[in-house]
Each structure stands twice: as structure tokens, then as C-alpha cells.
Design a protein around this motif. Structure first.
Motif, PDB file in Angstrom:
ATOM      1  N   ASN A 101      60.517   3.440  61.224  1.00 35.74           N
ATOM      2  CA  ASN A 101      61.958   3.512  61.485  1.00 35.74           C
ATOM      3  C   ASN A 101      62.246   3.707  62.972  1.00 35.74           C
ATOM      4  O   ASN A 101      63.192   3.137  63.518  1.00 35.74           O
ATOM      5  N   ASN A 102      61.406   4.511  63.638  1.00 39.66           N
ATOM      6  CA  ASN A 102      61.566   4.719  65.077  1.00 39.66           C
ATOM      7  C   ASN A 102      61.186   3.477  65.878  1.00 39.66           C
ATOM      8  O   ASN A 102      61.794   3.186  66.916  1.00 39.66           O
ATOM      9  N   TYR A 103      60.193   2.762  65.382  1.00 39.71           N
ATOM     10  CA  TYR A 103      59.673   1.603  66.116  1.00 39.71           C
ATOM     11  C   TYR A 103      60.605   0.395  66.040  1.00 39.71           C
ATOM     12  O   TYR A 103      60.806  -0.316  67.041  1.00 39.71           O
ATOM     13  N   VAL A 104      61.194   0.158  64.876  1.00 43.97           N
ATOM     14  CA  VAL A 104      61.993  -1.053  64.665  1.00 43.97           C
ATOM     15  C   VAL A 104      63.406  -0.867  65.213  1.00 43.97           C
ATOM     16  O   VAL A 104      64.099   0.094  64.865  1.00 43.97           O
ATOM     17  N   ASP A 105      63.814  -1.784  66.056  1.00 40.41           N
ATOM     18  CA  ASP A 105      65.173  -1.792  66.574  1.00 40.41           C
ATOM     19  C   ASP A 105      66.071  -2.495  65.561  1.00 40.41           C
ATOM     20  O   ASP A 105      65.923  -3.687  65.318  1.00 40.41           O
ATOM     21  N   GLY A 106      66.988  -1.754  64.961  1.00 42.22           N
ATOM     22  CA  GLY A 106      67.848  -2.325  63.933  1.00 42.22           C
ATOM     23  C   GLY A 106      68.639  -3.524  64.400  1.00 42.22           C
ATOM     24  O   GLY A 106      68.907  -4.451  63.622  1.00 42.22           O
ATOM     25  N   ASN A 107      69.014  -3.536  65.684  1.00 45.35           N
ATOM     26  CA  ASN A 107      69.811  -4.644  66.213  1.00 45.35           C
ATOM     27  C   ASN A 107      69.025  -5.941  66.326  1.00 45.35           C
ATOM     28  O   ASN A 107      69.617  -7.002  66.552  1.00 45.35           O
ATOM     29  N   SER A 108      67.704  -5.856  66.171  1.00 42.88           N
ATOM     30  CA  SER A 108      66.880  -7.060  66.229  1.00 42.88           C
ATOM     31  C   SER A 108      66.715  -7.713  64.856  1.00 42.88           C
ATOM     32  O   SER A 108      66.123  -8.778  64.733  1.00 42.88           O
ATOM     33  N   LEU A 109      67.248  -7.051  63.816  1.00 40.33           N
ATOM     34  CA  LEU A 109      67.080  -7.525  62.449  1.00 40.33           C
ATOM     35  C   LEU A 109      68.208  -8.466  62.046  1.00 40.33           C
ATOM     36  O   LEU A 109      69.280  -8.474  62.653  1.00 40.33           O
ATOM     37  N   ASN A 110      67.945  -9.240  61.003  1.00 39.89           N
ATOM     38  CA  ASN A 110      68.991 -10.062  60.401  1.00 39.89           C
ATOM     39  C   ASN A 110      69.576  -9.383  59.172  1.00 39.89           C
ATOM     40  O   ASN A 110      70.172 -10.035  58.323  1.00 39.89           O
ATOM     41  N   VAL A 111      69.372  -8.087  59.075  1.00 35.68           N
ATOM     42  CA  VAL A 111      69.889  -7.275  57.976  1.00 35.68           C
ATOM     43  C   VAL A 111      70.758  -6.185  58.574  1.00 35.68           C
ATOM     44  O   VAL A 111      70.347  -5.498  59.524  1.00 35.68           O
ATOM     45  N   ASP A 112      71.962  -6.021  58.049  1.00 33.77           N
ATOM     46  CA  ASP A 112      72.906  -5.083  58.659  1.00 33.77           C
ATOM     47  C   ASP A 112      73.325  -3.939  57.746  1.00 33.77           C
ATOM     48  O   ASP A 112      74.306  -3.252  58.028  1.00 33.77           O
ATOM     49  N   ARG A 113      72.591  -3.703  56.669  1.00 31.67           N
ATOM     50  CA  ARG A 113      72.989  -2.627  55.764  1.00 31.67           C
ATOM     51  C   ARG A 113      72.999  -1.276  56.471  1.00 31.67           C
ATOM     52  O   ARG A 113      73.869  -0.450  56.236  1.00 31.67           O
ATOM     53  N   TRP A 114      72.004  -1.062  57.321  1.00 31.50           N
ATOM     54  CA  TRP A 114      71.923   0.206  58.042  1.00 31.50           C
ATOM     55  C   TRP A 114      73.154   0.400  58.935  1.00 31.50           C
ATOM     56  O   TRP A 114      73.727   1.487  58.995  1.00 31.50           O
ATOM     57  N   ASP A 115      73.562  -0.662  59.631  1.00 31.54           N
ATOM     58  CA  ASP A 115      74.681  -0.546  60.551  1.00 31.54           C
ATOM     59  C   ASP A 115      76.012  -0.453  59.810  1.00 31.54           C
ATOM     60  O   ASP A 115      76.942   0.226  60.262  1.00 31.54           O
ATOM     61  N   ALA A 116      76.097  -1.131  58.661  1.00 32.20           N
ATOM     62  CA  ALA A 116      77.314  -1.031  57.852  1.00 32.20           C
ATOM     63  C   ALA A 116      77.546   0.409  57.425  1.00 32.20           C
ATOM     64  O   ALA A 116      78.685   0.893  57.410  1.00 32.20           O
TER      65      ALA A 116
END
Length: 388
Positions: free
Chosen positions: A88-103
Motif C-alpha cells: 500500500n505504501n509502495y503503490v501510488d494510487g494515482n498511477s492506477l486505472n482504479v479509483d475506488r480508493w480515491d472515491a
């Protein structure tokens, strides 16, 4: 069809359950291998399927001392928890094509700033479809750790605790964790910081509490069952399927007074949450145009959606054990996603479904916690699992 299955000889029904659930587990994970395996998926898919089959075969046949499985169980919990936190620390959420976390994070920020959470855009330009209590679930992880992605790490601990409570042998407990961590569909959830499978780990936890503390032993008052049901309902609309399987038979047997108490408390809790989350909307038109219920609404014909509800109601009256609850919930949730998957496949073709993501495969993960628990019950019933 359900009645026909229930009337089959016990041995045949047992084999259909055993191999059917195992095949569904492989099918769901095979879809993720096929989608995310890239050019190697043609080779990875059979390798994964064979590897799972071989691991399962050896695991069943080899019997070690219970102490060995106990150590492995706790070691696996510790290692995977650390792994999930690190990922979770390593992966940048903004680099993903999934936005559930940001929603979810958009909804949390909106609430703390007294904004209406459902007309704001996340980093992919989409509005949140999270129901109120799901946003609440993400709050502790956002406030304490700065990321709702840690919800996956702690939901893993919850699942570990559940299998510890449900099963009385460490070999069975360890098998449940192995099935989870060897599931590409689950690893995808952890990597993308998605909350879907975590949501249904919470649902299966609720189902076990209701079975053990209310249906089986009557230790919880109806009002508390109603409160918990309302909170679970306010995470995702699709949870209505396991809720019906778990509670409909008990609700049917309530007296009129008990039914009124249950319904009144349920409406009160749901109304309170909806008011709190919707109170900052600019006007009624904003609520009608921007709300999670519209986004989460069924994308398939109404008669199909109703058929899943009917199926869940019928199966609710067939429940005799917690195994039935897990099995029936998992199967109906799987069917509710599998049928639209087939419809999309026919209409848009394999390439658009798997490569261009016309269909969200992650919806299959709703059934995964129930299927894994069902498989462990089947393992316990069909093979000699004993302490040494």
C-alpha cells in the motif's frame, strides 16, 4: 432448478458442491490471470490452475501435527499483513486505472469540509458511488494512516480472525488463508487499494455474528440486529443478497411486534445516515442527479435483478447451518455477476471485455469470501481433519 438440486441424492449433491465451488474459485481467479497476465496469460492460466489443484491435493493428503499448522497460520498472518502494508505504501494510487480508493477519500474529505460528497470528482473524473457507511469505514484509516488503502490490510486481519472463530482446526484455518493469499483476484484488490472484497469480508463477519449470536443462541436483541443490518446495507446495494439469505427466514418468524421493532430501527438508522450525508446538497435536483444509489443501480434487466432476490429468499428457507449461509450467499452473488458477464461477452466480445475493460471483473470478488469459507467447510466434511 434450486428445488431440483435440493432433491438430489446426498452423495451427488455433495460432489456438485465440492467441485462446483472449487471450479468457481478457479474461474474467478482465472479471469484475473487472463486479464492481467498480458502476453503470458496463455501460459499462466493453465500453470495457475494446475498449481492450485496440486497444492490442494497435497494439502489434503498430507497430515502434520496441529502445532505445525498453528505456527504456519500465525506466521502467514504476520507476513501477509506486513506485505499488504508495504504494498500500500509502495503503490501510488494515482498511477492506477482504479479509483475506488480515491472515491472513498473524496467522500471523507467532503464530509470533513461540510461539502456534499456525491457531486465531487475523483482523480479519474468520476463521482463516488460509495454508500454512507462504507465511507465511514474508510475514515479511521485515512485519519490515522493517511490512506484508505490500509482498510485491505486490516480486513485481512478480520478475515483471519473469522476463520479462527469459525473453524476449530489449524489445518482448516490455514487452508482458508492460503486460498485467500493465492487468489489473484484478492491480490489485485490489495494492489489497487480497492474496498470491494474488504466490504464483503465485513458482510461475512456480520453473517457469522448473526448466525452464532442471534439465530443460533439468541444472545443479541432484535434492535441490535436491525442496527447492524442497516449499517451493512449502507455499504453496497448488492449486500441485500447475503442479508436476505441470512435474515429473511428469521424475520419471517418474527411476531408482528418484533417485525415492527426491526423495521422501525432499520428505517431510523438508514434515515439518520442519509440525512447526515445528503444535508449539504445544494438542492433536491443535485441529490436526484448525483447520488450513489443511481450509480450503483443495476446495469442488467430488472427481471434478472428480481430473480436473484427471489433466489435468495428461497434459499433463506433452506438454511440449516452456517455452511448453508456461506454457500448460498456465495453462489447467488456469483450468479448475479456471471449472468451480466455473459451478456456483456455476447454483446461486446472477449477483446472488449478483457482488454478494454467493458466489464468490471472485480465484481466477482463479492462472492470470494463466502466461496472460500464454503470450500473449507467442504474440506472439513469430505476429508479426515483431526488434531494430532
Amino acid at each position: 432448478m434450486i428445488k431440483l438440486f435440493m432433491n438430489l441424492p446426498d452423495s451427488l449433491q455433495n460432489n456438485l458442491e465440492k467441485w462446483g465451488v472449487f471450479f468457481i474459485y478457479l474461474f474467478i481467479n482465472g479471469l484475473f490471470v487472463a486479464k492481467y497476465g498480458g502476453h503470458f496469460s496463455f501460459y499462466l492460466l493453465p500453470v495457475y490452475s494446475i498449481a492450485i489443484f496440486v497444492i490442494a491435493t497435497f494439502y489434503i493428503k498430507i497430515n502434520l501435527k496441529d502445532l505445525v499448522y498453528k505456527y504456519l497460520f500465525w506466521i502467514l498472518i504476520g507476513l501477509f499483513f506486513i506485505f499488504s502494508v508495504g504494498l500500500n505504501n509502495y503503490v501510488d494510487g494515482n498511477s492506477l486505472n482504479v479509483d475506488r480508493w480515491d472515491a472513498m477519500e473524496v467522500g471523507i474529505k467532503a464530509l470533513f469540509n461540510n461539502h456534499y460528497p456525491y457531486d465531487l470528482k475523483d482523480f479519474m473524473g468520476r463521482e463516488s458511488s460509495n454508500l454512507p457507511f462504507l465511507i465511514v469505514l474508510g475514515m479511521p484509516f485515512y485519519l490515522l494512516f493517511g490512506s484508505v488503502g490500509f482498510l485491505q490490510s486490516f480486513s485481512f486481519l478480520l478475515f483471519s480472525y473469522l476463520v479462527f472463530k469459525i473453524f476449530d482446526h489449524y489445518k482448516l484455518r490455514l487452508a482458508a488463508l492460503v486460498l485467500l493469499v493465492l487468489s489473484p483476484s484478492y491480490l489485485w484488490e490489495v494492489y489497487t487499494k480497492s474496498d470491494l472484497l474488504s466490504n464483503f469480508i465485513l458482510v461475512i463477519g456480520f453473517s457469522y455474528i448473526i448466525w452464532a449470536q442471534f439465530i443460533h443462541h439468541k444472545k443479541i436483541k432484535i434492535e441490535w440486529v436491525s442496527i447492524l443490518t442497516a449499517l451493512i446495507f449502507l455499504t453496497r446495494l448488492s449486500v441485500v443478497i447475503p442479508l436476505i439469505v441470512i435474515l429473511f427466514k428469521a424475520f419471517y418468524k418474527f411476531t408482528v411486534r418484533e417485525k415492527l421493532r426491526f423495521i422501525s430501527v432499520f428505517i431510523l438508522v438508514v434515515s439518520g445516515f442519509i440525512y447526515f450525508f445528503f444535508r449539504n446538497a445544494a438542492n433536491w435536483d443535485t441529490i436526484l442527479e448525483h447520488n450513489p444509489f443511481t450509480i450503483q443501480g443495476s446495469k442488467q434487466p430488472l427481471f434478472l435483478s428480481l430473480s436473484y432476490i427471489v433466489m435468495a429468499v428461497i434459499l433463506a428457507f433452506k438454511v440449516k447451518s452456517y455452511f448453508n449461509i456461506a454457500l448460498f450467499s456465495g453462489l447467488v452473488l456469483f450468479i448475479a455477476v456471471f449472468i451480466p458477464y455473459l451478456l456483456y461477452l455476447v454483446e461486446y466480445g472477449y477483446e472488449n471485455i478483457m482488454t478494454n475493460s467493458f466489464f468490471d471483473l472485480s465484481f466477482f470478488n463479492m462472492s470470494m469470501p463466502f466461496l472460500i469459507v464454503s470450500l473449507i467447510f467442504i474440506l472439513k466434511r469430505n476429508f479426515n481433519i483431526s488434531k494430532k
